[in-house]
Design a protein around this motif. Structure first.
Motif, PDB file in Angstrom:
ATOM      1  N   ALA A  52      -4.480   6.956  -5.158  1.00 21.44           N
ATOM      2  CA  ALA A  52      -4.043   5.722  -5.246  1.00 21.44           C
ATOM      3  C   ALA A  52      -2.621   5.581  -4.302  1.00 21.44           C
ATOM      4  O   ALA A  52      -2.443   4.082  -3.762  1.00 21.44           O
ATOM      5  N   ARG A  88      -6.294  -6.763  -7.597  1.00 16.66           N
ATOM      6  CA  ARG A  88      -5.058  -7.196  -7.633  1.00 16.66           C
ATOM      7  C   ARG A  88      -4.475  -6.729  -8.842  1.00 16.66           C
ATOM      8  O   ARG A  88      -3.528  -6.367  -8.990  1.00 16.66           O
ATOM      9  N   HIS A  91      -3.970  -2.830  -8.742  1.00 11.91           N
ATOM     10  CA  HIS A  91      -2.751  -2.345  -8.129  1.00 11.91           C
ATOM     11  C   HIS A  91      -1.301  -2.946  -8.768  1.00 11.91           C
ATOM     12  O   HIS A  91      -0.457  -2.246  -8.593  1.00 11.91           O
ATOM     13  N   THR A 100       2.365   4.398  -7.996  1.00  8.33           N
ATOM     14  CA  THR A 100       2.285   3.856  -6.647  1.00  8.33           C
ATOM     15  C   THR A 100       3.519   3.475  -6.352  1.00  8.33           C
ATOM     16  O   THR A 100       4.214   2.795  -7.265  1.00  8.33           O
ATOM     17  N   ASP A 103       2.604  -2.152  -3.853  1.00  4.66           N
ATOM     18  CA  ASP A 103       1.471  -2.976  -4.472  1.00  4.66           C
ATOM     19  C   ASP A 103       0.442  -3.344  -3.251  1.00  4.66           C
ATOM     20  O   ASP A 103       0.891  -4.294  -2.486  1.00  4.66           O
TER      21      ASP A 103
END
Length: 306
Positions: A52, A88, A91, A100, A103
């Motif tokens: 990711a 979208r 993320h 993460t 984005d």
């Protein structure tokens, strides 16, 4: 900055559990997300991206282009927009969960969609479809009541088949349960009331006796609740018998209900309430359908229009 690395598969799994348990989305919606994200994960894996934290905005942009140009089956603008929406949302979730540091899909923009006006049929065509279900046998009495109620209320087909007898609150009012279990009260006109009365007295008791006891308003021929699929088949069969020359669906009744009300002078906010729309902007698309009608009336009536 994120120090722990997470596989994309793990992130997708956690996201799907999130939308299932915490957001309470339906099984069909979660399955649609799963299919979209499986395509996305496969696309990235073919580019050796399985973590990711390694996904970049360039990867997301390449994915969006690939969806519209892939040789085996390019997606339409609406399907591309739906799939990018899934990406979208994923993320955004990965960032919120600390999986993460950035984005990767924040700059991804869905393709612009052309405005598609709802498909409605004329009042005369609707009358032909309704007449096509008239009859004295049990099936005809049920089918006629079903279609009359669909047109009388502008309800979604899911709302109609989920009705129970107790949802007929009064002689001329029905209680519909829409999206998000939001209930609304909708009046029922005389034609639908007459058709419902005939069905309840002369057909439903016989249908109910063939199956297990159920509070459902509309029953199948085996006595269980009528399914959406069978309701769709009833509509298609009626349209064929009416020889319309056009394909109609359950939503055609909803679109026609709104269009005919607005053409008859109903206020858009009243139609909004009847349809169960949360925003009047959703309902206002139907005013575009009636613009040609208004123009024709003006041309006919105004002394200096011609």
């Amino acid at each position: 900055m994120t120090t722990t690395r997470h596989s994309l598969a793990d992130g997708i799994g956690r996201y799907l559990r999130h939308v299932t348990i915490e957001r309470g989305l339906s099984a069909n919606t979660v399955q649609a997300y799963r299919r979209d994200l499986d395509v996305y994960a496969t696309f990235l894996a073919e580019r050796t991206v399985t973590d990711a934290t390694d996904v970049t905005s360039a990867h997301v942009a390449e994915f969006a282009t690939w969806l519209r140009t892939r040789p085996e089956r390019p997606l339409s603008a609406s399907s591309t927009a739906r799939m990018l929406s899934s990406v979208r949302n994923l993320h955004r979730f990965l960032l919120d969960e600390g999986m993460t540091a950035t984005d990767a899909a924040t700059d991804a923009r869905p393709p612009k969609l052309g405005m598609r006006l709802p498909k409605a049929i004329s009042i005369e065509q609707m009358e032909s479809v309704l007449r096509a279900t008239e009859g004295d046998d049990i099936r005809s009495l049920r089918d006629h009541a079903l279609l009359e109620l669909l047109y009388a209320t502008g309800a979604r087909i899911s709302e109609i088949v989920s009705l129970n007898v107790d949802d007929l609150v009064d002689d001329d009012v029905v209680r519909l349960t829409g999206k998000g279990n939001k209930q609304r009260i909708v009046p029922v006109g005389s034609f639908a009331r007459e058709a419902l009365g005939a069905y309840l007295v002369r057909a439903r008791p016989t249908l109910s006796a063939t199956g297990r006891s159920t509070p459902a308003l509309f029953l199948g021929m085996r006595g269980d609740r009528l399914s959406r699929q069978n309701a769709w088949l009833i509509i298609r069969s009626a349209a064929e018998r009416a020889d319309l020359g056009v394909t109609i669906s359950p939503h055609t009744f909803r679109h026609s209900f709104a269009t005919h009300l607005l053409a008859g002078g109903a206020d858009v906010r009243v139609v909004q309430e009847l349809l169960g729309h949360s925003s009047v902007a959703t309902t206002q698309i139907y005013t575009l359908v009636t613009a040609d009608t208004l123009r024709d009336m003006y041309t006919t009536a105004h002394p200096r229009a011609r």
